[in-house]
Design a protein around this motif. Structure first.
Motif, short mmCIF file in Angstrom:
data_model
loop_
_atom_site.label_atom_id
_atom_site.label_comp_id
_atom_site.label_asym_id
_atom_site.label_seq_id
_atom_site.Cartn_x
_atom_site.Cartn_y
_atom_site.Cartn_z
N LEU A 144 -3.15 10.52 -1.55
CA LEU A 144 -2.12 11.41 -2.04
C LEU A 144 -2.54 11.74 -3.45
O LEU A 144 -2.13 12.88 -3.89
N ARG A 145 -3.36 11.20 -4.21
CA ARG A 145 -3.66 11.43 -5.76
C ARG A 145 -4.64 12.59 -5.45
O ARG A 145 -4.63 13.78 -6.35
N ASP A 146 -5.54 12.68 -4.52
CA ASP A 146 -6.59 13.64 -4.31
C ASP A 146 -6.36 14.69 -3.32
O ASP A 146 -7.20 15.71 -2.75
N THR A 206 -5.02 1.53 -3.53
CA THR A 206 -4.78 1.58 -2.07
C THR A 206 -5.70 2.70 -1.59
O THR A 206 -5.50 3.86 -2.18
N SER A 207 -5.88 2.94 -0.22
CA SER A 207 -6.01 4.14 0.32
C SER A 207 -5.37 5.27 0.36
O SER A 207 -5.36 6.41 0.15
N ASP A 248 -0.99 0.97 -9.76
CA ASP A 248 -2.15 0.12 -9.23
C ASP A 248 -1.41 -1.22 -8.61
O ASP A 248 0.04 -1.16 -8.43
N MET A 249 -2.20 -1.85 -7.68
CA MET A 249 -1.49 -2.53 -6.79
C MET A 249 -0.74 -4.02 -7.61
O MET A 249 0.25 -4.33 -7.18
N GLY A 250 -1.31 -4.28 -8.76
CA GLY A 250 -0.63 -5.22 -9.63
C GLY A 250 0.96 -4.89 -10.26
O GLY A 250 1.72 -5.67 -10.13
N TYR A 251 1.04 -3.63 -10.15
CA TYR A 251 2.34 -3.17 -10.40
C TYR A 251 3.41 -3.55 -9.54
O TYR A 251 4.70 -3.76 -9.78
N SER A 264 0.87 -1.24 -0.01
CA SER A 264 -0.09 -0.16 -0.03
C SER A 264 0.92 1.23 -0.03
O SER A 264 0.63 2.31 -0.72
N ALA A 265 1.95 1.24 0.84
CA ALA A 265 2.79 2.17 0.84
C ALA A 265 3.33 2.81 -0.63
O ALA A 265 3.50 3.76 -0.90
#
Length: 303
Positions: free
Chosen positions: A260-262, A254-255, A201-204, A192-193
């Motif tokens: 951070l994006r928003d 992730t949250s 994305d998580m898959g990366y 997540s961090a």
């Protein structure tokens, strides 16, 4: 049981709504639109293809309320202190404080408001999403794991389990709840961090060679810290679990990434920051986590 749930987001609404079936429940939130909607039209929860309506009390101001038997904290961790300060009238000498929030170390704050033997910590496998004011979806059900910091001399956890189970939850009581909290923490402090910092994305995380090396460093530091705290985990087993979570959720967000994006503040201080604090306590070196905490804070507000 007289129960107050602080925070009427997805999880707070799911617990507050369902618990109101057989208990005196107050749902507390700072958003007046949410509170007004629940007061006027009830709390709607979509579950298993149907929409059920529950009728807990809903308030913004609890200053005139008497103490609750149980207060459940469901706000973002960075708002925990102000939430408890603003609702002190609900906390009496016999009140239990309970947290099912993400991360670790929440008990340190709760002990500032009640005695240690009245703190309940745990994890939840339930998940949900907010659809509208006073309307949420329960996306999946799971176990609610709970435990205490001291011996449960009064048998309160047994009564809590009976109360929750009768309202559609599945509670499991654990003598060493910290083990489960740290087990859940591994994914947040690594996968997540990194998704937050890299905005991926998580898959990366598992798919990219260099990102996975960073992830493994964070897992390793957390393993060492947990061991110093008396919690033994197998590093390869943990790493494989985190990798599967990444690969099985290729487009997951992730949250921390979303915050951070928003341009919102994150809960990094109770996630990666929890490892840093524990590491300092036990004299463990965690340079990766220290870097993560500082970088996430540097990125906050720039969305």
């Amino acid at each position: 049981m007289r129960i107050t749930v602080i925070g009427a987001g997805a999880m707070g609404s799911i617990y507050g709504g369902r618990l109101s079936q057989h208990n005196e429940v107050i749902l507390v939130d700072t958003n007046e639109k949410v509170v007004d909607q629940i007061c006027k039209n009830g709390l709607k929860i979509d579950e298993n293809g149907t929409t059920d309506c529950y009728h807990p009390a809903a308030l913004c101001d609890t200053s005139n309320e008497k103490p609750a038997d149980l207060v459940i904290l469901f706000v973002k961790a960075l708002f925990s202190r102000s939430a408890l300060e603003n609702n002190r009238s609900l906390i009496g000498p016999d009140t239990r404080l309970m947290t099912l929030q993400n991360g670790a170390g929440h008990e340190d704050l709760l002990k500032e408001f009640v005695n240690e033997d009245r703190v309940i910590i745990g994890t939840t496998e339930d998940n949900g999403a907010v659809l509208d004011f006073g309307h949420v979806r329960r996306g999946g059900t799971g176990v609610t794991n709970v435990g205490m910091l001291t011996e449960d001399k009064d048998g309160f956890l047994g009564r809590l389990k009976e109360t929750f189970d009768s309202c559609g939850f599945e509670v499991r009581i654990h003598e060493n709840i910290q083990y489960l909290i740290w087990d859940k923490l591994f994914t947040n402090v690594s996968l997540s961090a990194l998704t937050g910092i890299l905005q991926v994305d998580m898959g990366y995380i598992a798919a990219d060679e260099y990102t996975w090396k960073l992830c493994r460093q964070l897992i390793h530091e957390t393993i060492l810290t947990a061991a110093a705290a008396g919690l033994e985990f197998d590093e390869e087993t943990v790493a494989e679990k985190v990798k599967k979570t990444s690969l099985n959720n290729p487009s997951g967000c992730t949250s921390i990434r979303a915050d951070l994006r928003d341009g919102r503040r994150t809960e990094v201080d109770t996630i990666s920051g929890a490892v840093v604090r524990a590491a300092k306590k036990y004299n463990v070196e965690v340079p990766g986590h220290e870097f993560v905490v500082n970088l996430v804070h540097a990125m906050e507000g720039r969305g």
